[in-house]
Design a protein around this motif. Structure first.
Motif: not given
Length: 443
Positions: A28-57
């Motif tokens: 799961v962590t590896a898949k989230l890291k792979e997708a991380q550069p393309e993800i953007e959330l409110k309050g974070f720039r694209k690719g800068k969303v912390p991994l723990p927040l991605l995991k929660k979301q």
């Protein structure tokens, strides 16, 4: 993923596969890291969303994907390692039904493996192929039948009553409620009694008429008649009989030949001879094919997937039941249990099917797009006016395409076997060929 064998009986296989919670979390962590550069959330720039927040979301959504991929990868690796192929889609289910996040994933997989097919020396097969020449008697018989089907009509003796099969030439006017209707009249119309070309009941009422007779024929148009304004209505046809003719075979001469596209009678005889020999060759091939299958069946013996045999036996029993009960078109009948004879036939079909598939694969036999198109066109002719719909149905139905592909593939494999086998041609009479076909069909 840890894999443990739980069942190995004949061709039945069972395995327990365990994916540890840590391995699943890592995936799961590896898949989230792979997708991380393309993800953007409110309050974070694209690719800068912390991994723990991605995991929660997104963790729960990715968890299911990771679990499915892990199981698929484990199955693929298993079959590659074992060198096995399942006869059907493996049955895969969770062993720990009350699984929750943080637990190991336990999966049970069961299947029936396809058997190993023994090698066959096809060159050692000895086969006999029947060969029939079209003799003069066969050509003459065919000519006689052709002349009868291309029959002419000659006037019967004056005063003779028309019989079924005769041609009557009539003038008629049809009326509904006493009023003539469009398309209901004709003059000098040649009608062959018993041909069924007119409204049901019309021709029968003209049996027994004589030349010069006038007769009112009363009929009712069918409810599904194409002209809606006439469907289901009673009509009276006032008929005047102008001629009564008896059928006579056409003369066997150059005129007959030209009717069938030949230059002269000799040319027609040659065409008939060639057509007959094509028919004989087709029948001889059917017998040769049966002999090939019998010879192959005697040469091989191997375990068969039980479910394949059971499914085939049920299908055979069901088909034969409907053949014996043609009036029962639906499937609302009691369950039909296969007999020992059905099971024996199913075992032969499954065994030969697996063997031919193996031979075809090794010989790299392929069914071309052109061959499939031709097969679809041939079958589409059975549905006049609906050819396009049939083409679309086949195109959108993989199972139907496979059903149409199978006999083409089988015939090509049979041809391959015949090429390698030792085949002896045997000249036989037409009667001997027909007897062999009858015997084959009676088996």
């Amino acid at each position: 993923m840890q894999v443990t064998e739980t069942l190995n009986e004949g061709l039945k296989r069972g395995y327990r596969m365990v994916l540890t919670a840590q391995d699943l979390d890592d995936k799961v962590t590896a898949k989230l890291k792979e997708a991380q550069p393309e993800i953007e959330l409110k309050g974070f720039r694209k690719g800068k969303v912390p991994l723990p927040l991605l995991k929660k979301q997104f963790g729960q959504r990715v968890l299911g994907e990771a679990m499915q991929e892990s199981v698929d990868d484990a199955m693929k690796a298993h079959f590659e390692e074992k060198g096995e192929r399942p006869a059907f889609e493996p049955d895969v289910k969770m062993a720990n039904q009350e699984w929750k996040e943080g637990d190991d994933v336990e999966v049970e997989m069961t299947y029936e493996a396809l058997p190993e097919i023994p090698e066959i020396d096809l060159g050692a097969l000895k086969l006999e192929r029947m060969v029939v020449k079209a003799d003069d008697a066969a050509v003459e018989d065919a000519l006689k039948n052709l002349a009868e089907s291309a029959q002419d009509f000659k006037d019967r003796r004056k005063g003779t009553k028309a019989k079924d099969g005769d041609q009557v030439v009539v003038d008629f006017v049809g009326k509904v409620d006493g009023e003539p209707f469009e398309g209901g009249a004709a003059e000098d119309y040649p009608l062959t009694l018993g041909s069924g070309s007119f409204i049901p009941g019309f021709e029968e009422q003209l049996v027994g008429v004589k030349v010069g007779e006038e007769k009112a024929v009363t009929v009712t148009f069918p409810e599904e008649y194409q002209a809606e304004h006439l469907a289901g209505k009673e009509a009276v046809f006032d008929c005047t009989v102008k001629a009564v003719k008896e059928p006579v075979p056409a003369a066997i001469d150059d005129d007959l030949a030209q009717k069938y596209g030949a230059e002269d009678l000799d040319g027609l005889k040659q065409q008939i001879g060639e057509r007959l020999e094509q028919e004989y060759a087709g029948a001889a091939r059917a017998i040769l094919k049966r002999n090939v299958l019998d010879a192959l069946d005697e040469k091989v013996s191997f375990d068969l997937p039980p479910t394949m045999v059971e499914s085939e036996a049920k299908q055979i029993a069901h088909q034969l039941w409907h053949e014996e009960n043609p009036d029962h078109e639906g499937h609302d009948h009691p369950e039909i249990e296969p007999s020992e004879e059905h099971i024996k036939l199913a075992e032969r079909r499954v065994r030969l099917g697996l063997l031919l598939a193996e031979l075809g694969q090794k010989a790299e036999v392929e069914v071309t797009d052109a061959e499939m198109t031709q097969a679809v066109m041939n079958q589409a002719r059975q549905y006049p006016g609906q050819e396009r719909e049939f083409f679309e149905f086949v195109q959108n139905n993989p199972q139907m395409r496979q059903q149409m592909r199978a006999p083409i593939f089988e015939d090509k494999v049979i041809d391959y076997v015949v090429e390698l086998a030792e085949v002896t041609d045997k000249d036989v009479t037409r009667e001997e060929l027909e007897k062999s076909i009858e015997d084959m069909n009676d088996e």
